[in-house]
Design an enzyme around this catalytic site. Structure first.
Site, mmCIF file in Angstrom:
data_model
loop_
_atom_site.group_PDB
_atom_site.id
_atom_site.type_symbol
_atom_site.label_atom_id
_atom_site.label_comp_id
_atom_site.label_asym_id
_atom_site.label_seq_id
_atom_site.Cartn_x
_atom_site.Cartn_y
_atom_site.Cartn_z
ATOM 1 N N ARG A 181 0.808 -1.209 0.000
ATOM 2 C CA ARG A 181 0.000 0.000 0.000
ATOM 3 C C ARG A 181 0.854 1.277 0.000
ATOM 4 N NH1 ARG A 181 -4.367 -1.594 4.459
ATOM 5 N NH2 ARG A 181 -3.154 -3.465 4.823
ATOM 6 N N CYS A 285 0.895 0.780 16.037
ATOM 7 C CA CYS A 285 0.728 -0.400 16.886
ATOM 8 C C CYS A 285 0.888 -0.041 18.352
ATOM 9 C CB CYS A 285 1.737 -1.468 16.524
ATOM 10 S SG CYS A 285 3.409 -0.919 16.820
ATOM 11 N N GLU A 386 -8.975 -4.750 17.578
ATOM 12 C CA GLU A 386 -8.051 -3.675 17.209
ATOM 13 C C GLU A 386 -8.699 -2.891 16.070
ATOM 14 O OE1 GLU A 386 -4.459 -4.583 14.950
ATOM 15 O OE2 GLU A 386 -3.349 -3.132 16.150
HETATM 16 P P1 NAD Z 1 -1.225 -6.843 7.565
HETATM 17 O O1 NAD Z 1 -1.091 -7.969 8.508
HETATM 18 O O2 NAD Z 1 -2.432 -6.736 6.722
HETATM 19 O O3 NAD Z 1 0.018 -6.840 6.530
HETATM 20 C C1 NAD Z 1 1.356 -6.970 6.964
HETATM 21 C C2 NAD Z 1 2.167 -7.611 5.848
HETATM 22 O O4 NAD Z 1 1.641 -8.911 5.577
HETATM 23 C C3 NAD Z 1 2.126 -6.832 4.533
HETATM 24 O O5 NAD Z 1 3.408 -6.839 3.951
HETATM 25 C C4 NAD Z 1 1.118 -7.622 3.692
HETATM 26 O O6 NAD Z 1 1.405 -7.556 2.307
HETATM 27 C C5 NAD Z 1 1.274 -9.034 4.210
HETATM 28 N N1 NAD Z 1 0.018 -9.807 4.146
HETATM 29 C C6 NAD Z 1 -1.237 -9.318 4.254
HETATM 30 N N2 NAD Z 1 -2.139 -10.322 4.147
HETATM 31 C C7 NAD Z 1 -1.440 -11.460 3.982
HETATM 32 C C8 NAD Z 1 -1.803 -12.836 3.825
HETATM 33 N N3 NAD Z 1 -3.069 -13.227 3.828
HETATM 34 N N4 NAD Z 1 -0.820 -13.737 3.683
HETATM 35 C C9 NAD Z 1 0.469 -13.359 3.689
HETATM 36 N N5 NAD Z 1 0.870 -12.076 3.827
HETATM 37 C C10 NAD Z 1 -0.067 -11.133 3.979
HETATM 38 O O7 NAD Z 1 -0.999 -5.509 8.425
HETATM 39 P P2 NAD Z 1 -1.171 -3.996 7.950
HETATM 40 O O8 NAD Z 1 -2.617 -3.688 7.786
HETATM 41 O O9 NAD Z 1 -0.232 -3.680 6.843
HETATM 42 O O10 NAD Z 1 -0.600 -3.240 9.245
HETATM 43 C C11 NAD Z 1 -1.384 -2.966 10.376
HETATM 44 C C12 NAD Z 1 -1.217 -4.019 11.437
HETATM 45 O O11 NAD Z 1 0.159 -4.144 11.794
HETATM 46 C C13 NAD Z 1 -1.934 -3.692 12.725
HETATM 47 O O12 NAD Z 1 -2.554 -4.847 13.214
HETATM 48 C C14 NAD Z 1 -0.834 -3.232 13.665
HETATM 49 O O13 NAD Z 1 -1.082 -3.398 15.031
HETATM 50 C C15 NAD Z 1 0.280 -4.116 13.220
HETATM 51 N N6 NAD Z 1 1.572 -3.577 13.611
HETATM 52 C C16 NAD Z 1 2.199 -4.166 14.659
HETATM 53 C C17 NAD Z 1 3.399 -3.658 15.088
HETATM 54 C C18 NAD Z 1 4.114 -4.273 16.260
HETATM 55 O O14 NAD Z 1 5.218 -3.875 16.520
HETATM 56 N N7 NAD Z 1 3.547 -5.227 16.950
HETATM 57 C C19 NAD Z 1 3.989 -2.562 14.438
HETATM 58 C C20 NAD Z 1 3.315 -1.998 13.350
HETATM 59 C C21 NAD Z 1 2.093 -2.521 12.942
#
Ligand code: NAD
Length: 505
Positions: A181, A285, A386
């Site tokens: 994105r 997060c 969340e």
């Molecule tokens: P997401 O889980 O949708 O995506 C994260 C990554 O996974 C991306 O690169 C995406 O392309 C990939 N992905 C998405 N769906 C997938 C699937 N079905 N199979 C394999 N890969 C897949 O997360 P997001 O919406 O990009 O980010 C927001 C989330 O990240 C929130 O839940 C937030 O809390 C979390 N986050 C956590 C931390 C932490 O340190 N714990 C830090 C930043 C963000």
């Protein structure tokens, strides 16, 4: 590929690479709601080519002296510093967060580069001289090979920079799979590595969706996976990569609480709740999403938070003076609005409703205003899920013990904060509370780079947190050498075969 929009391609062997797949995904400017670019989505065979390139580079890079590696890191540090505004512009244009916030995330990422510049010290092992006659023992740490980082949309530079400075400093090749994105900042980082003198193939960028992620999780040439994203995907990544025999650290979602005790400075607590709840439109997060008001301060605290919300400027993040920008996509805005509706229907008090917000001149942008709920209970979805948007929920409790119980019963455990004037309560809190990162009168307690970042419970799958010494451990393997160099002038080299177990007596 379309001629209409510029296309973001992959980075392999020190240059841009279009890949073999023709699949693309649109990249929006969330403030205008318009498609700004397209990004390539790698196929399984694209990933295979990138891993092959990285594996060849890793074999050479681990032989490069620590002195040279450090020189490259310092040069990279300098270049990122020079280009931090360029990076921040790309972040604001694709993520939507305000420019000063984007600059802040680059700065926090740079702190990890600073930390990684100390890699000669970080990789020092132990040495025990004379554990037996003419025998010394020493420990060393070696790189694991090719490692991949799969990162979320909400910090397009900082989260990758939790990973790759340490991985590369330790002698690994790193493949970044950023969020599709907001993919552009990772390309500028790749170019800066190249200009810093990093050998081709040590840092690669492969854009993509589930297909690219699955290819990395299953590829036998990838030794380790660092993941940050939502909890369901973190769990999937952890289980799949572990099953494939890889080391894996997968950081998931969060529901961060901020407890306010009656003795706290309520103005300070209200400022903190608003900053930590609505900063980056709640898409952090470590954002605070639950304020736990301990009796009898609920009314007073809610009133102070409400007053502050009224003073916020919500607009295009690229415009000076903006406090809060849009959220990442129209679907995400609608999902957040759905939660607000559900909270209202469940009986929570909707004190401030952000759903009707319209930003002049940006009518198509993905905006939703700051929203505040009071009298929220733990069975409501606005409490359990969340939301990852600008929605702050206030839960009222009778005592400190009730507040800590509430936090500890929540399935997540990323960050948590306590606001109080009582040092004894603060000490008790840091001992009792179940979370990885604790703030005492600090709403967003993101650790410095030389400590490690990570949560507990469903906010982390795996054993190691990111950066700091845990990062060094994740990206290296320990080896212990037991060496005998006999001095025949002092003692005989051997007195004959001995089939007993060596005891070093
Ligand atoms: P997401 O889980 O949708 O995506 C994260 C990554 O996974 C991306 O690169 C995406 O392309 C990939 N992905 C998405 N769906 C997938 C699937 N079905 N199979 C394999 N890969 C897949 O997360 P997001 O919406 O990009 O980010 C927001 C989330 O990240 C929130 O839940 C937030 O809390 C979390 N986050 C956590 C931390 C932490 O340190 N714990 C830090 C930043 C963000």
């Amino acid at each position: 590929m379309s001629a209409e929009h510029p296309t973001v391609v992959h980075w392999m062997d020190g240059k841009e690479w279009a890949g073999t797949s023709t699949r693309t995904s649109p990249v929006f400017n969330p403030a205008t709601g318009q498609v700004a670019r397209e990004v390539m989505l790698a196929s399984t065979s694209d990933v295979d080519l990138v891993v092959t390139s990285a594996a060849a580079a890793a074999a050479e890079w681990r032989r490069v002296s620590l002195t040279r590696r450090t020189q490259v890191l310092f040069a990279f540090r300098e270049l990122v510093s020079q280009h931090k505004e360029d990076l921040a512009c790309l972040i604001t244009a694709e993520h939507g967060k305000v420019f000063s916030d984007a600059l802040g995330e680059v700065g926090r990422g740079l702190e990890v580069v600073d930390f990684a510049c100390g890699v000669p010290h970080l990789l020092k092992g132990g040495f025990s001289e004379g554990v037996s006659t003419d025998v010394d023992v020493y420990s060393i740490r070696q790189p694991v090979g090719v490692v991949a980082g799969i990162t979320p949309f909400n910090f397009p530079t900082m989260v990758p920079m939790w990973m790759f400075p340490v991985a590369i400093a330790c002698g690994n090749a790193f493949i970044l799979k950023p969020s599709e994105r907001d993919p552009s900042a990772s390309m500028l980082l790749a170019e800066l590595w190249q200009r810093a003198g990093l050998p081709d193939g040590v840092f690669s960028v492969v854009h993509g969706d589930k297909e690219a992620v699955d290819a990395l999780l299953h590829h036998p040439g990838v030794a380790g996976i660092s993941f940050v994203g939502s909890t369901p995907i973190a769990r999937y990544v952890y289980e799949t990569a572990a099953q494939a025999g890889k080391r894996v650290q997968a950081l998931g979602g969060a529901k961060n609480h901020m407890i306010v005790l009656p003795d706290a400075d309520l103005d300070g607590a209200a400022d903190a709740a608003v900053s930590a709840g609505y900063g980056s439109a709640g898409e952090r997060c470590m954002a605070i999403s639950v304020v736990v008001a301990v009796d009898p301060i609920g009314d007073d605290l809610v009133q102070r938070i409400t007053e502050r919300i009224g003073g916020l400027t919500i607009a295009d993040g690229a415009e000076p003076g903006t406090d809060m920008g849009p959220v990442i996509t129209a679907q995400h805005r609608d999902r957040i609005a759905g939660y607000v509706g559900a909270g209202e229907a469940a009986g929570a008090t909707l004190v401030v409703d952000g759903r009707a917000l319209r930003v002049e001149g940006r009518e198509e942008g993905f905006f939703i205003g700051p929203t505040l709920f009071d009298h929220v209970t733990t069975d409501m979805t606005i409490y359990t899920d969340e939301i990852f948007g600008p929605v702050l929920t206030v839960v009222r409790v009778a005592s400190y013990d009730d507040a800590v119980r509430l936090v500890n019963e929540n399935p997540y455990g990323n960050g948590v904060a306590l606001f109080t004037a009582d040092g004894g309560a603060a000490r008790r809190f840091q001992f009792e509370v179940e979370a990885g990162m604790i703030g005492i009168n600090v709403p967003i307690p993101v650790p410095m780079a030389y400590y490690s970042f990570g949560g507990w419970n469903q906010s982390l799958f795996g054993d190691t947190h990111m950066h700091g010494t845990e990062g060094v451990h994740f990206y290296t393997r320990g080896k212990v050498v037991t060496a005998r160099w006999p001095n025949p002038q002092v003692a005989p080299v051997t007195s004959g075969p001995d089939l007993g177990f060596p005891t070093h007596q």
